[in-house]
Design a protein around this motif. Structure first.
Motif, PDB file in Angstrom:
ATOM      1  N   LEU A   3     -22.489   6.742 -29.554  1.00 40.64           N
ATOM      2  CA  LEU A   3     -23.039   7.349 -30.286  1.00 40.64           C
ATOM      3  C   LEU A   3     -23.842   5.935 -31.206  1.00 40.64           C
ATOM      4  CD1 LEU A   3     -23.765   9.784 -32.380  1.00 40.64           C
ATOM      5  CD2 LEU A   3     -21.567   9.059 -33.018  1.00 40.64           C
ATOM      6  N   ALA A   4     -24.877   5.821 -31.262  1.00 43.19           N
ATOM      7  CA  ALA A   4     -25.360   5.036 -31.759  1.00 43.19           C
ATOM      8  C   ALA A   4     -26.017   4.713 -33.624  1.00 43.19           C
ATOM      9  CB  ALA A   4     -26.884   4.829 -31.503  1.00 43.19           C
ATOM     10  N   GLY A   5     -25.245   3.802 -33.576  1.00 43.65           N
ATOM     11  CA  GLY A   5     -25.149   3.423 -34.929  1.00 43.65           C
ATOM     12  C   GLY A   5     -23.478   4.217 -35.478  1.00 43.65           C
ATOM     13  N   ALA A   6     -22.848   4.080 -35.022  1.00 46.35           N
ATOM     14  CA  ALA A   6     -21.522   4.132 -34.708  1.00 46.35           C
ATOM     15  C   ALA A   6     -20.340   2.852 -35.674  1.00 46.35           C
ATOM     16  CB  ALA A   6     -20.904   5.352 -34.018  1.00 46.35           C
ATOM     17  N   PRO A   7     -19.304   2.879 -35.944  1.00 43.31           N
ATOM     18  CA  PRO A   7     -19.091   1.336 -36.097  1.00 43.31           C
ATOM     19  C   PRO A   7     -17.986   1.218 -34.914  1.00 43.31           C
ATOM     20  CG  PRO A   7     -18.118   3.855 -37.288  1.00 43.31           C
ATOM     21  CD  PRO A   7     -18.993   3.842 -36.744  1.00 43.31           C
ATOM     22  N   ASP A   8     -17.746  -0.231 -35.163  1.00 46.86           N
ATOM     23  CA  ASP A   8     -17.683  -0.763 -33.942  1.00 46.86           C
ATOM     24  C   ASP A   8     -16.423   0.121 -33.236  1.00 46.86           C
ATOM     25  OD1 ASP A   8     -19.444  -2.283 -33.638  1.00 46.86           O
ATOM     26  OD2 ASP A   8     -18.580  -3.899 -34.381  1.00 46.86           O
ATOM     27  N   ILE A   9     -15.465   0.100 -33.793  1.00 49.49           N
ATOM     28  CA  ILE A   9     -14.205   0.384 -33.682  1.00 49.49           C
ATOM     29  C   ILE A   9     -14.490   1.862 -32.801  1.00 49.49           C
ATOM     30  CG2 ILE A   9     -13.978   2.510 -35.621  1.00 49.49           C
ATOM     31  CD1 ILE A   9     -10.882   0.414 -34.176  1.00 49.49           C
ATOM     32  N   ILE A  10     -15.852   3.381 -32.604  1.00 54.78           N
ATOM     33  CA  ILE A  10     -16.060   4.219 -32.169  1.00 54.78           C
ATOM     34  C   ILE A  10     -16.735   3.551 -30.604  1.00 54.78           C
ATOM     35  CG2 ILE A  10     -17.085   6.242 -32.405  1.00 54.78           C
ATOM     36  CD1 ILE A  10     -14.831   5.853 -34.257  1.00 54.78           C
TER      37      ILE A  10
END
Length: 156
Positions: free
Chosen positions: A39-46
């Motif tokens: 998922l582009a733009g998601a936080p690193d934790i995702i």
């Protein structure tokens, strides 16, 4: 064993050599691991997202949260779908073990160990080790929730 008013039921899971737990009341479902779409733009934790009965559900990288080494997705792993606040999230684990009743008086509050452990509901000593129990509602920070909301809006 039947749960009592002074105990809570937790789902036990393994992440490498670590044993972790989630309140059974927060668990929506457990499924075998499936492909995770970035998922582009998601936080690193995702890690990405999965489709759960027509709903797009983000997959939280618990290993990253716990500073553990990364492990490639494998079909023998599981996804635990958890209800947190206003959304579902999935957590990828190596194995799902069992439901366990934990007595309230056997839980060590995380703040008594360290103030940085605010994402924990508690830690319980078991006969064969320790169980780290996560507070599903505190799994994502406010900034991570906002970044995830923005990424899901763009991806929609």
């Amino acid at each position: 064993m039947l749960p009592s008013a002074t105990s809570t039921q937790f789902l036990l899971a393994r992440l490498g050599d670590a044993r972790i737990g989630f309140a059974a009341s927060a668990v929506h479902e457990i499924a075998r691991a499936v492909a995770i779409t970035p998922l582009a733009g998601a936080p690193d934790i995702i890690e990405g997202v999965i489709n759960v009965h027509g709903r797009i559900v983000p997959v939280v990288d618990v290993r990253r949260r716990l500073s553990m080494h990364a492990v490639a997705l494998a079909p023998e792993q599981f996804l635990i779908v958890i209800e947190v606040a206003d959304r579902l999230i999935a957590v990828r684990v190596d194995d799902v073990e069992d439901l366990l009743d934990v007595a309230a008086d056997s839980l060590t509050p995380p703040a008594s160990l360290s103030p940085v452990l605010r994402r924990l509901e508690g830690i319980s000593a078991l006969s064969d080790g320790a169980l780290v129990i996560y507070d599903a509602d505190a799994f994502l920070t406010q900034a991570e929730r906002e970044a995830l909301d923005a990424a899901e809006t763009v991806g929609a």
